[in-house]
Design a protein around this motif. Structure first.
Motif, PDB file in Angstrom:
ATOM      1  N   ASP A 229       0.836  -1.193   0.000  1.00  0.00           N
ATOM      2  CA  ASP A 229       0.000   0.000   0.000  1.00  0.00           C
ATOM      3  C   ASP A 229       0.877   1.251   0.000  1.00  0.00           C
ATOM      4  O   ASP A 229       2.112   1.170  -0.054  1.00  0.00           O
ATOM      5  CB  ASP A 229      -0.985  -0.002   1.178  1.00  0.00           C
ATOM      6  N   THR A 230       0.244   2.420   0.070  1.00  0.00           N
ATOM      7  CA  THR A 230       0.994   3.675  -0.004  1.00  0.00           C
ATOM      8  C   THR A 230       1.889   3.890   1.211  1.00  0.00           C
ATOM      9  O   THR A 230       2.814   4.712   1.164  1.00  0.00           O
ATOM     10  CB  THR A 230       0.028   4.862  -0.149  1.00  0.00           C
ATOM     11  N   GLN A 231       1.624   3.183   2.289  1.00  0.00           N
ATOM     12  CA  GLN A 231       2.471   3.263   3.487  1.00  0.00           C
ATOM     13  C   GLN A 231       3.594   2.234   3.456  1.00  0.00           C
ATOM     14  O   GLN A 231       4.295   2.032   4.431  1.00  0.00           O
ATOM     15  CB  GLN A 231       1.609   3.048   4.742  1.00  0.00           C
ATOM     16  N   LYS A 232       3.729   1.576   2.287  1.00  0.00           N
ATOM     17  CA  LYS A 232       4.755   0.550   2.065  1.00  0.00           C
ATOM     18  C   LYS A 232       4.570  -0.678   2.959  1.00  0.00           C
ATOM     19  O   LYS A 232       5.510  -1.420   3.222  1.00  0.00           O
ATOM     20  CB  LYS A 232       6.163   1.130   2.259  1.00  0.00           C
ATOM     21  N   LYS A 233       3.333  -0.876   3.377  1.00  0.00           N
ATOM     22  CA  LYS A 233       3.004  -2.076   4.139  1.00  0.00           C
ATOM     23  C   LYS A 233       2.760  -3.222   3.167  1.00  0.00           C
ATOM     24  O   LYS A 233       1.931  -3.118   2.271  1.00  0.00           O
ATOM     25  CB  LYS A 233       1.766  -1.833   4.992  1.00  0.00           C
TER      26      LYS A 233
END
Length: 403
Positions: free
Chosen positions: A142-146
């Motif tokens: 995701d955009t949070q690099k999760k």
């Protein structure tokens, strides 16, 4: 059955709809912040979503495409959109929603999709796909690099290629294809402008819109041609006829060929030599600039005179035969060397992608069971007029139904 749809554009949502109708458990993975973002820009915001004329020529003689559109074609598309509330409006074969708003197509698809219990993962990128004995493990971020790992029994990939990256087709999925050893033809800009080499001419004619014929040449051989309203800009030429031939320019440049463009701005008028000769005798015409008045856009006429090395202020009677003959020739044969094709960010589609010979009749990749493709990621590109969207509906329907 768990079905993953990678890509939330037209082909992806069409695939998802019909996968849902088949009672599958569907998840759509989209790296944009909303679904169907690109469709809002189609048809200048009016969205001509199909065309009543459907032939192989509309897909650059890719006859294989017609085998698929015969199974879900333009009238099937109209019927489908009628069933979800869109009334069609047809003009010269182009089919629009009666509202003439691309948002109507997007809204209708989303309202229909909302009827089904499907998962939607927005702002999510697919980083890797690993094959298992019975399905696929998909690594997403995701955009949070999760990072997360998802499992699907079947996958449909409808990510597009590189056209209009700001709207989602940014080529970010291509490295995943590489990891899977899936071969594809290089994505190149299509339905775009062409950058030409003559700064003075295009500075003089920038902003002009005029009817004319455009032809693409390579090694003195005509490769493609089209006629219609051409649009002139500082860097070259645009407009629908230019879009129609641009794919050939992109391919030739990719092959490192020397490419030129020829413009005939009088192809629709008649014998330009006779016309110009007769206009030389109009009593009120004094200068060479006068001859173009009422015949052709004034800025374009000045550009042609400049190319012919004739001053617009020179008196008509003082122009020698050699100069006049050169002018007549340039009216029919304005030749420019191509500097580049348009950029991906201004291309409506790409040429290139996975060849149709590598997928079966249900668009499943022949070398990887249960992996399907739909839309522009397949090597299909049509001319302007709703053909590329028709391919999205057709391929999405077939992939979604073929699970």
């Amino acid at each position: 059955m768990k079905v993953g749809i990678i890509g939330g554009g037209a082909a992806g949502i069409m695939s998802a709809l019909f996968a849902c109708k088949g009672k599958n458990e569907v998840t759509v993975i989209e790296h944009n912040d909303k679904l169907l973002k690109k469709i809002l820009s189609t048809g200048n915001g009016k969205c001509n979503f199909t065309n009543t004329r459907m032939e192989a020529a509309n897909f650059h003689n890719n006859y294989k495409v017609i085998e698929f559109t015969d199974r879900f074609g333009r009238f099937d598309t109209i019927k489908f959109f009628n069933s979800i509330g869109v009334v069609e409006y047809i003009r010269d074969g182009y089919v629009y929603p009666s509202s003439e708003q691309a948002a109507s197509i997007r809204n209708a698809l989303l309202m229909e999709f909302d009827r089904y219990d499907a998962d939607i993962l927005l702002n999510t990128y697919v980083k890797d796909i690993k094959l298992s004995e019975n399905g696929f493990f998909v690594d997403v971020c995701d955009t949070q690099k999760k990072m997360s790992k998802l499992y699907f029994d079947k996958l449909i990939v409808a990510t597009g290629l590189k056209a209009a990256p700001k709207l989602g087709s940014d080529g970010s999925f291509l490295p995943v294809l590489d990891k899977l050893n899936i071969k594809y033809r290089p994505p190149l800009p299509a339905l775009c402008g062409i950058k030409l080499d003559d700064k003075l001419f295009f500075k003089m004619t920038s902003g002009v819109r005029a009817k004319g014929e455009i032809s693409v040449y390579c090694d003195n051989k005509k490769i493609a041609r089209d006629f219609g309203e051409l649009q002139f800009a500082d860097s070259g030429i645009s407009g629908i006829p230019t879009f129609q031939v641009s794919r050939y320019v992109s391919k030739l440049l990719y092959e490192r060929k020397s490419v030129s463009v020829r413009l005939d701005m009088f192809s629709h008028i008649g014998d330009i030599e006779k016309i110009l000769n007769s206009r030389r005798n109009i009593p009120s015409f004094i200068t060479m600039e006068d001859i173009g008045n009422g015949l052709i856009n004034s800025k374009l006429w000045l550009g042609i005179l400049e190319a012919a090395k004739i001053s617009p202020e020179i008196k008509i009677k003082k122009v020698d035969k050699k100069s006049f003959d050169r002018l007549v020739l340039l009216c029919k044969k304005l030749d420019f060397k191509v500097k580049a094709s348009g950029d991906f960010d201004k291309a409506q589609v790409c040429t290139g992608g996975i060849p149709l010979k590598d997928v079966d009749e249900n668009l499943m990749y022949k070398s990887i069971k249960n992996l399907y493709f739909a839309g522009e990621i397949l090597d299909v590109d049509g001319i302007c007029g709703g053909y590329n969207l028709q391919w999205a509906w057709t391929s999405g329907y077939i992939a979604g139904n073929g699970l």
